[in-house]
Write a protein that holds these residues in place. Sequence first.
Motif, PDB file in Angstrom:
ATOM      1  N   TYR A 318       0.827  -1.211   0.000  1.00 14.31           N
ATOM      2  CA  TYR A 318       0.000   0.000   0.000  1.00 14.31           C
ATOM      3  C   TYR A 318       0.860   1.259   0.000  1.00 14.31           C
ATOM      4  N   VAL A 319       1.811   1.334   0.906  1.00 19.98           N
ATOM      5  CA  VAL A 319       2.659   2.526   1.005  1.00 19.98           C
ATOM      6  C   VAL A 319       3.554   2.665  -0.216  1.00 19.98           C
ATOM      7  N   ASN A 320       4.148   1.580  -0.661  1.00 18.33           N
ATOM      8  CA  ASN A 320       5.087   1.669  -1.764  1.00 18.33           C
ATOM      9  C   ASN A 320       4.410   1.918  -3.108  1.00 18.33           C
ATOM     10  N   SER A 321       3.128   1.571  -3.216  1.00 19.44           N
ATOM     11  CA  SER A 321       2.407   1.919  -4.444  1.00 19.44           C
ATOM     12  C   SER A 321       2.267   3.438  -4.573  1.00 19.44           C
ATOM     13  N   TYR A 322       2.050   4.131  -3.461  1.00 15.41           N
ATOM     14  CA  TYR A 322       2.010   5.600  -3.475  1.00 15.41           C
ATOM     15  C   TYR A 322       3.383   6.166  -3.809  1.00 15.41           C
ATOM     16  N   ARG A 323       4.421   5.552  -3.278  1.00 14.95           N
ATOM     17  CA  ARG A 323       5.771   6.015  -3.558  1.00 14.95           C
ATOM     18  C   ARG A 323       6.102   5.870  -5.038  1.00 14.95           C
ATOM     19  N   VAL A 324       5.648   4.778  -5.631  1.00 19.21           N
ATOM     20  CA  VAL A 324       5.891   4.581  -7.064  1.00 19.21           C
ATOM     21  C   VAL A 324       5.155   5.640  -7.875  1.00 19.21           C
TER      22      VAL A 324
END
Length: 382
Positions: A318-324
């Motif tokens: 969830y968090v890393n999808s926003y970072r991407v």
Amino acid sequence: MKDYIFNIHDVVLLMTAAECLLLSIFQQVLPIRDRNYGRLLTAFLLIVAIASACTLILWNDQFEVAPLFGQVLLPYFLFGALMLKGPAFYLFVSALTQQNMRLQRRHAIHLLPALAVILYLFIFDLSSDDLRRISVAGQGFPARLVDLVWDLSTVVPLAYAVAAVLLLHRYRSELEDEYSHFSTTELDWLNILTYGVLISWGWTLMVHVLAKYTSVETADLLGIADNYVAFILINAFFAYSLSYAHQLLATQPQQSREPSEEEPSESAIDKVRHAMEVEKIYLKKNLNLEQFSSRIELPPKEVSAVINKHFGTNFFEYVNSYRVEAAKALLADPDKANMTVLDVLLESGFNSKSAFHRFFSRLVGMSPTEYRKQELAKHSQE
């Protein structure tokens, strides 16, 4: 004076026992850390030392020990150690991967296999000669009684090795539920060692089974190979405990990280979404579930429920999808064309180049550099 003559294979067993004793002593003088995996590693080393020494005494006729120990007590020490090495290894892995794991009364259940075998030896009064299938004065026990105790000594440790492998698979999932970033190096090495134990103890079981259908010479060769593998693994585990074990991230107790069974409320969903889309909390490096929950003033269980049930993913994804998505915006911006990929990943909340490239390529289907070229080319054509 009688000389003791050891072949190289006996020396390996002797070295394994001696090294385990020395390493267990050395482990105790290391600086005390928060978690007690060091004590459990010491217990595992001592158990292996006892098992190796007793195996050597049992099968090497040149060892002269008191009859009371050699014939009566030796089986109890040997099979007690063989039955305890699996639980000790499993609890060691548990202590590595669980925060503030302490031995409790419920862990006493792991003593039951060893106690059962010791009781079995006592009831049937099995001696060392019986275990070696040496009949004395025509008094020998049925082979099935002896086979059963040897069968248990190979099956039970293997079952615990399988449980340890499953524990590590669950641990990786727990990390993804609690952390937005974690190093895989330490975990990969622990996986290798754990699978090494699984293969080694699986090999022990295979040797035990094949010994019933092959020649004595073949069985001895297979057993000797098993001793060498055990010696290598002991060294590998101690090296791991010094180099990597303290770097593993600990997960929260199971009851504190399990999502609530109730459906997440709209207000909780809005808080999580607001923290990501407006406050951009994902830009905080090394963000974990506890920090996220504290920031939006919700219990970790409720945040987990929102992410797992409403958004259908885990905290890591969830968090890393926003970072991407943040990285994609920077890479596609012509005004940011001079930014290096390293600058982009750091500004997007990532702190590992390998993790960024791996995650970006998986979600986007191409590398960050390829994505930038594609998007900038579109802008130049407009």
